[in-house]
Motif scaffolding. Structure first.
Motif, PDB file in Angstrom:
ATOM      1  N   VAL A  53       0.878  -1.172   0.000  1.00  0.00           N
ATOM      2  CA  VAL A  53       0.000   0.000   0.000  1.00  0.00           C
ATOM      3  C   VAL A  53       0.916   1.222   0.000  1.00  0.00           C
ATOM      4  CG1 VAL A  53      -1.844   1.223   1.197  1.00  0.00           C
ATOM      5  CG2 VAL A  53      -1.739  -1.267   1.313  1.00  0.00           C
ATOM      6  N   GLY A  54       1.042   1.826  -1.188  1.00  0.00           N
ATOM      7  CA  GLY A  54       2.001   2.928  -1.312  1.00  0.00           C
ATOM      8  C   GLY A  54       3.402   2.398  -1.092  1.00  0.00           C
ATOM      9  N   ARG A  55       4.100   2.979  -0.121  1.00  0.00           N
ATOM     10  CA  ARG A  55       5.463   2.540   0.181  1.00  0.00           C
ATOM     11  C   ARG A  55       5.507   1.575   1.361  1.00  0.00           C
ATOM     12  NH1 ARG A  55       9.697   7.200   0.150  1.00  0.00           N
ATOM     13  NH2 ARG A  55      10.948   5.329   0.067  1.00  0.00           N
ATOM     14  N   ARG A  56       4.355   1.229   1.878  1.00  0.00           N
ATOM     15  CA  ARG A  56       4.299   0.380   3.073  1.00  0.00           C
ATOM     16  C   ARG A  56       3.706  -0.994   2.762  1.00  0.00           C
ATOM     17  NH1 ARG A  56       5.618   3.534   7.278  1.00  0.00           N
ATOM     18  NH2 ARG A  56       5.152   5.746   7.153  1.00  0.00           N
ATOM     19  N   TYR A  57       4.009  -1.928   3.641  1.00  0.00           N
ATOM     20  CA  TYR A  57       3.435  -3.260   3.552  1.00  0.00           C
ATOM     21  C   TYR A  57       2.333  -3.407   4.600  1.00  0.00           C
ATOM     22  CZ  TYR A  57       7.423  -4.650   0.714  1.00  0.00           C
ATOM     23  OH  TYR A  57       8.370  -4.753  -0.276  1.00  0.00           O
ATOM     24  N   ARG A  58       1.257  -4.068   4.225  1.00  0.00           N
ATOM     25  CA  ARG A  58       0.179  -4.406   5.157  1.00  0.00           C
ATOM     26  C   ARG A  58      -0.058  -5.907   5.027  1.00  0.00           C
ATOM     27  NH1 ARG A  58      -0.779  -1.135   9.108  1.00  0.00           N
ATOM     28  NH2 ARG A  58      -2.828  -2.032   9.335  1.00  0.00           N
ATOM     29  N   ILE A  59      -0.303  -6.539   6.149  1.00  0.00           N
ATOM     30  CA  ILE A  59      -0.533  -7.969   6.168  1.00  0.00           C
ATOM     31  C   ILE A  59      -1.942  -8.220   6.691  1.00  0.00           C
ATOM     32  CG2 ILE A  59       0.160 -10.160   7.213  1.00  0.00           C
ATOM     33  CD1 ILE A  59       2.603  -7.320   6.598  1.00  0.00           C
ATOM     34  N   PRO A  60      -2.810  -8.844   5.874  1.00  0.00           N
ATOM     35  CA  PRO A  60      -4.157  -9.164   6.353  1.00  0.00           C
ATOM     36  C   PRO A  60      -4.078 -10.099   7.565  1.00  0.00           C
ATOM     37  CG  PRO A  60      -4.031  -9.370   3.965  1.00  0.00           C
ATOM     38  CD  PRO A  60      -2.623  -9.218   4.478  1.00  0.00           C
ATOM     39  N   THR A  61      -4.717  -9.699   8.640  1.00  0.00           N
ATOM     40  CA  THR A  61      -4.636 -10.446   9.891  1.00  0.00           C
ATOM     41  C   THR A  61      -5.136 -11.879   9.732  1.00  0.00           C
ATOM     42  OG1 THR A  61      -4.875  -8.392  11.120  1.00  0.00           O
ATOM     43  CG2 THR A  61      -5.324 -10.420  12.321  1.00  0.00           C
ATOM     44  N   ALA A  62      -6.212 -12.076   8.991  1.00  0.00           N
ATOM     45  CA  ALA A  62      -6.752 -13.429   8.823  1.00  0.00           C
ATOM     46  C   ALA A  62      -5.716 -14.361   8.192  1.00  0.00           C
ATOM     47  CB  ALA A  62      -8.019 -13.396   7.968  1.00  0.00           C
ATOM     48  N   TYR A  63      -4.993 -13.886   7.177  1.00  0.00           N
ATOM     49  CA  TYR A  63      -3.962 -14.717   6.532  1.00  0.00           C
ATOM     50  C   TYR A  63      -2.808 -14.992   7.502  1.00  0.00           C
ATOM     51  CZ  TYR A  63      -6.157 -13.940   1.980  1.00  0.00           C
ATOM     52  OH  TYR A  63      -7.032 -13.910   0.928  1.00  0.00           O
ATOM     53  N   MET A  64      -2.445 -13.965   8.263  1.00  0.00           N
ATOM     54  CA  MET A  64      -1.350 -14.124   9.215  1.00  0.00           C
ATOM     55  C   MET A  64      -1.708 -15.171  10.270  1.00  0.00           C
ATOM     56  SD  MET A  64       0.428 -11.280  11.666  1.00  0.00           S
ATOM     57  CE  MET A  64      -0.979 -11.176  12.770  1.00  0.00           C
ATOM     58  N   LEU A  65      -2.918 -15.071  10.825  1.00  0.00           N
ATOM     59  CA  LEU A  65      -3.332 -16.031  11.847  1.00  0.00           C
ATOM     60  C   LEU A  65      -3.407 -17.444  11.267  1.00  0.00           C
ATOM     61  CD1 LEU A  65      -6.048 -13.994  13.768  1.00  0.00           C
ATOM     62  CD2 LEU A  65      -3.672 -14.429  14.436  1.00  0.00           C
ATOM     63  N   ARG A  66      -3.909 -17.558  10.043  1.00  0.00           N
ATOM     64  CA  ARG A  66      -3.984 -18.871   9.391  1.00  0.00           C
ATOM     65  C   ARG A  66      -2.584 -19.460   9.203  1.00  0.00           C
ATOM     66  NH1 ARG A  66      -7.092 -17.666   4.942  1.00  0.00           N
ATOM     67  NH2 ARG A  66      -8.816 -17.490   6.390  1.00  0.00           N
ATOM     68  N   ALA A  67      -1.623 -18.624   8.797  1.00  0.00           N
ATOM     69  CA  ALA A  67      -0.247 -19.101   8.613  1.00  0.00           C
ATOM     70  C   ALA A  67       0.355 -19.553   9.945  1.00  0.00           C
ATOM     71  CB  ALA A  67       0.616 -18.006   7.989  1.00  0.00           C
ATOM     72  N   LEU A  68      -0.139 -18.983  11.035  1.00  0.00           N
ATOM     73  CA  LEU A  68       0.335 -19.381  12.362  1.00  0.00           C
ATOM     74  C   LEU A  68      -0.424 -20.593  12.905  1.00  0.00           C
ATOM     75  CD1 LEU A  68       0.692 -15.801  13.853  1.00  0.00           C
ATOM     76  CD2 LEU A  68       2.563 -17.425  13.429  1.00  0.00           C
ATOM     77  N   GLY A  69      -1.359 -21.103  12.112  1.00  0.00           N
ATOM     78  CA  GLY A  69      -2.106 -22.278  12.530  1.00  0.00           C
ATOM     79  C   GLY A  69      -3.308 -21.961  13.391  1.00  0.00           C
ATOM     80  N   ILE A  70      -3.748 -20.717  13.351  1.00  0.00           N
ATOM     81  CA  ILE A  70      -4.907 -20.294  14.136  1.00  0.00           C
ATOM     82  C   ILE A  70      -6.049 -20.097  13.156  1.00  0.00           C
ATOM     83  CG2 ILE A  70      -5.837 -18.573  15.712  1.00  0.00           C
ATOM     84  CD1 ILE A  70      -2.855 -17.889  16.383  1.00  0.00           C
ATOM     85  N   GLU A  71      -6.923 -21.066  13.084  1.00  0.00           N
ATOM     86  CA  GLU A  71      -8.011 -21.038  12.096  1.00  0.00           C
ATOM     87  C   GLU A  71      -9.249 -20.309  12.587  1.00  0.00           C
ATOM     88  OE1 GLU A  71      -7.792 -22.127   8.946  1.00  0.00           O
ATOM     89  OE2 GLU A  71      -5.730 -22.730   9.288  1.00  0.00           O
ATOM     90  N   GLU A  72      -9.508 -20.378  13.873  1.00  0.00           N
ATOM     91  CA  GLU A  72     -10.723 -19.769  14.402  1.00  0.00           C
ATOM     92  C   GLU A  72     -10.398 -18.939  15.621  1.00  0.00           C
ATOM     93  OE1 GLU A  72     -13.681 -22.679  15.184  1.00  0.00           O
ATOM     94  OE2 GLU A  72     -13.511 -23.585  13.212  1.00  0.00           O
ATOM     95  N   ARG A  73     -11.162 -17.885  15.782  1.00  0.00           N
ATOM     96  CA  ARG A  73     -11.005 -17.035  16.955  1.00  0.00           C
ATOM     97  C   ARG A  73     -11.813 -17.645  18.088  1.00  0.00           C
ATOM     98  NH1 ARG A  73     -13.371 -12.634  19.668  1.00  0.00           N
ATOM     99  NH2 ARG A  73     -11.869 -11.019  20.199  1.00  0.00           N
ATOM    100  N   PRO A  74     -11.207 -17.813  19.262  1.00  0.00           N
ATOM    101  CA  PRO A  74     -11.969 -18.380  20.370  1.00  0.00           C
ATOM    102  C   PRO A  74     -13.058 -17.415  20.818  1.00  0.00           C
ATOM    103  CG  PRO A  74      -9.851 -17.602  21.138  1.00  0.00           C
ATOM    104  CD  PRO A  74      -9.846 -17.467  19.639  1.00  0.00           C
ATOM    105  N   VAL A  75     -14.110 -17.962  21.379  1.00  0.00           N
ATOM    106  CA  VAL A  75     -15.206 -17.146  21.888  1.00  0.00           C
ATOM    107  C   VAL A  75     -15.065 -17.078  23.397  1.00  0.00           C
ATOM    108  CG1 VAL A  75     -17.701 -16.950  22.099  1.00  0.00           C
ATOM    109  CG2 VAL A  75     -16.701 -17.833  19.998  1.00  0.00           C
TER     110      VAL A  75
END
Length: 102
Positions: A53-75
């Motif tokens: 985004v312009g000169r910066r990087y943004r990482i979608p949180t959902a993709y980041m959590l999935r890459a960390l093996g976190i598929e669902e948010r606990p309730v």
């Protein structure tokens, strides 16, 4: 190699992140320093999709959590209470709007 931008993210902190995060936050989540994160992006080896985004990087949180093996948010109980309060308020408002004037 530069130092990390802070301690690694914990679960509670990770679940409170916005829809996308900056590269430093993502680097903390993966336990690497920002310099390593930039290098991984240049090599096309960052563990999840990265948006430019312009000169910066943004990482979608959902993709980041999935890459960390976190598929669902606990309730949590507090989430359920907040949701119930919101639903009750919405019900009161919609019920009030549908009442016929006397």
């Amino acid at each position: 190699m530069s130092a990390r931008s802070g301690p690694p993210l914990g679960f509670a902190e990770a679940f409170d992140l916005p829809l996308s995060v900056d590269l430093r936050t993502a680097a903390r989540a993966f336990g690497v320093c920002p310099d390593t994160a930039y290098k991984l992006i240049r090599l096309g080896r960052f563990p999840c999709p990265v948006l430019r985004v312009g000169r910066r990087y943004r990482i979608p949180t959902a993709y980041m959590l999935r890459a960390l093996g976190i598929e669902e948010r606990p309730v949590y109980a507090v989430d359920l209470e907040a949701g119930a309060a919101h639903a009750a308020q919405h019900h009161r408002i919609s019920h009030h709007e549908t009442e016929a004037p006397e």
